[in-house]
Write a protein that holds these residues in place. Sequence first.
Motif, PDB file in Angstrom:
ATOM      1  N   VAL A  87      -3.066   8.833 -14.375  1.00 45.69           N
ATOM      2  CA  VAL A  87      -2.579   8.509 -13.032  1.00 45.69           C
ATOM      3  C   VAL A  87      -3.178   7.198 -12.549  1.00 45.69           C
ATOM      4  O   VAL A  87      -2.479   6.326 -12.013  1.00 45.69           O
ATOM      5  N   PHE A  88      -4.492   7.018 -12.746  1.00 49.85           N
ATOM      6  CA  PHE A  88      -5.158   5.780 -12.330  1.00 49.85           C
ATOM      7  C   PHE A  88      -4.596   4.579 -13.093  1.00 49.85           C
ATOM      8  O   PHE A  88      -4.347   3.515 -12.504  1.00 49.85           O
TER       9      PHE A  88
ATOM     10  N   TRP B  54       4.030   1.671  -1.073  1.00 50.37           N
ATOM     11  CA  TRP B  54       4.703   1.866  -2.363  1.00 50.37           C
ATOM     12  C   TRP B  54       3.720   2.334  -3.436  1.00 50.37           C
ATOM     13  O   TRP B  54       4.048   3.173  -4.275  1.00 50.37           O
ATOM     14  N   THR B  55       2.508   1.816  -3.409  1.00 51.29           N
ATOM     15  CA  THR B  55       1.494   2.226  -4.392  1.00 51.29           C
ATOM     16  C   THR B  55       1.112   3.682  -4.203  1.00 51.29           C
ATOM     17  O   THR B  55       0.993   4.446  -5.174  1.00 51.29           O
ATOM     18  N   VAL B  56       0.918   4.083  -2.939  1.00 54.84           N
ATOM     19  CA  VAL B  56       0.585   5.487  -2.663  1.00 54.84           C
ATOM     20  C   VAL B  56       1.735   6.398  -3.066  1.00 54.84           C
ATOM     21  O   VAL B  56       1.523   7.476  -3.647  1.00 54.84           O
TER      22      VAL B  56
ATOM     23  N   TYR C  31       1.228  -0.429 -11.876  1.00 47.48           N
ATOM     24  CA  TYR C  31       2.304  -0.583 -10.883  1.00 47.48           C
ATOM     25  C   TYR C  31       1.878  -1.519  -9.763  1.00 47.48           C
ATOM     26  O   TYR C  31       2.640  -2.424  -9.369  1.00 47.48           O
ATOM     27  N   ALA C  32       0.657  -1.327  -9.244  1.00 49.49           N
ATOM     28  CA  ALA C  32       0.166  -2.194  -8.175  1.00 49.49           C
ATOM     29  C   ALA C  32       0.022  -3.629  -8.660  1.00 49.49           C
ATOM     30  O   ALA C  32       0.292  -4.581  -7.912  1.00 49.49           O
TER      31      ALA C  32
ATOM     32  N   PHE D  26       3.985   5.861  -5.388  1.00 49.26           N
ATOM     33  CA  PHE D  26       4.041   5.917  -6.851  1.00 49.26           C
ATOM     34  C   PHE D  26       2.960   6.844  -7.391  1.00 49.26           C
ATOM     35  O   PHE D  26       3.224   7.671  -8.273  1.00 49.26           O
ATOM     36  N   ALA D  27       1.736   6.718  -6.875  1.00 49.72           N
ATOM     37  CA  ALA D  27       0.640   7.580  -7.335  1.00 49.72           C
ATOM     38  C   ALA D  27       0.937   9.046  -7.038  1.00 49.72           C
ATOM     39  O   ALA D  27       0.643   9.934  -7.855  1.00 49.72           O
TER      40      ALA D  27
ATOM     41  N   VAL E 215       3.588  10.316  -9.585  1.00 50.32           N
ATOM     42  CA  VAL E 215       3.021  10.532 -10.921  1.00 50.32           C
ATOM     43  C   VAL E 215       2.065  11.712 -10.922  1.00 50.32           C
ATOM     44  O   VAL E 215       2.065  12.538 -11.850  1.00 50.32           O
TER      45      VAL E 215
ATOM     46  N   SER F 164       0.833  -1.209   0.000  1.00 51.20           N
ATOM     47  CA  SER F 164       0.000   0.000   0.000  1.00 51.20           C
ATOM     48  C   SER F 164       0.866   1.256   0.000  1.00 51.20           C
ATOM     49  O   SER F 164       0.587   2.225  -0.728  1.00 51.20           O
TER      50      SER F 164
ATOM     51  N   THR G 115      -0.970   3.814 -11.915  1.00 53.71           N
ATOM     52  CA  THR G 115      -0.964   3.266 -10.555  1.00 53.71           C
ATOM     53  C   THR G 115      -1.492   1.841 -10.536  1.00 53.71           C
ATOM     54  O   THR G 115      -0.954   0.970  -9.828  1.00 53.71           O
TER      55      THR G 115
END
Length: 314
Positions: free
Chosen positions: A277-278, A258-260, A284-285, A262-263, A266, A256, A281
Amino acid sequence: MSSPDIELADRNVSPIRGFALVAAKINSDSDKTTTIYRRFDELSARNLLFYQAELAELEDDLKQLDDEDRVANDKTSEACQRDWRSFEIHANGVNGTEVRAREKEKMELVMKIREKLEKYHAALAAHRLLLQSPLASKSTLRALRNWFFNNSAGTKDGDRAAQLWGASSNIFSDPHDLVALRVPADQDRFSSFIHHNFGVFFQTASPDGRTTYTSEAAIARFIAILSTILAAVLLFGSIISLYVVKSDKALLGMLSAWTVLFAACVGLLTNARRDQVFAATAAYAAVLVVFISGNLGGTTPASITLGNCTCTGT
């Protein structure tokens, strides 16, 4: 006759000034970000209104001629209404044909409408292009304005005599009426942040020594290198950390985080749209989920119970 004093002549030569000096200043920036000029929005709007009013009057005149043509019964008039060649022959007297005053009047009106309409559409397109052009950078405009008014300190009340006189002294009065003919290619948030906060590290002195220029090319190279490093850290850093951690709860938490992160990178550091962005993300997730769902992290094989049978994945 005595020869002139060369040293005295050199002292009497005045440096360029006025329009020549301002033009040289604008051209001295290698990135050409100082090519800033007025759009004259109010004058453009009034010019378009004048074109529009003139065309409206010409349109009304043409409609009146059309109304008169509807009641004309002679065959020549009907032919001129239906066939362009006949209209042209009787309006211009081609091949010795007698010129009809009415058709000549209508032809002159049509040609005038065509000429005005082309100019009107060109003015509309030019005004639209200017309105869609990017505004000048605030820092660039501020530096250029301070130079223009000999405000070396850059203070609010430090303006002195302008480089140009008369109405031209107000060319930098309204920043919303200015257009930059060239802006840096990379205008994302990350580049703007580096430019406004760390631009001093990329500055070079101008030829006159009175102002400094921020090299957009140098900033672009720095951003490219930093972006590459950041992208590598987001990918390999997440993979390594997820590989080391064994706890399921810690894995979910780190996934969670790393995903946040990354978002946020970007969304905040680029000019990506919301859908982009969606999408980025989610991709990536998905990569991280696929990674932690395998056996690279040393987890035990997954077990699935079907009725009274237990199947263990290998």
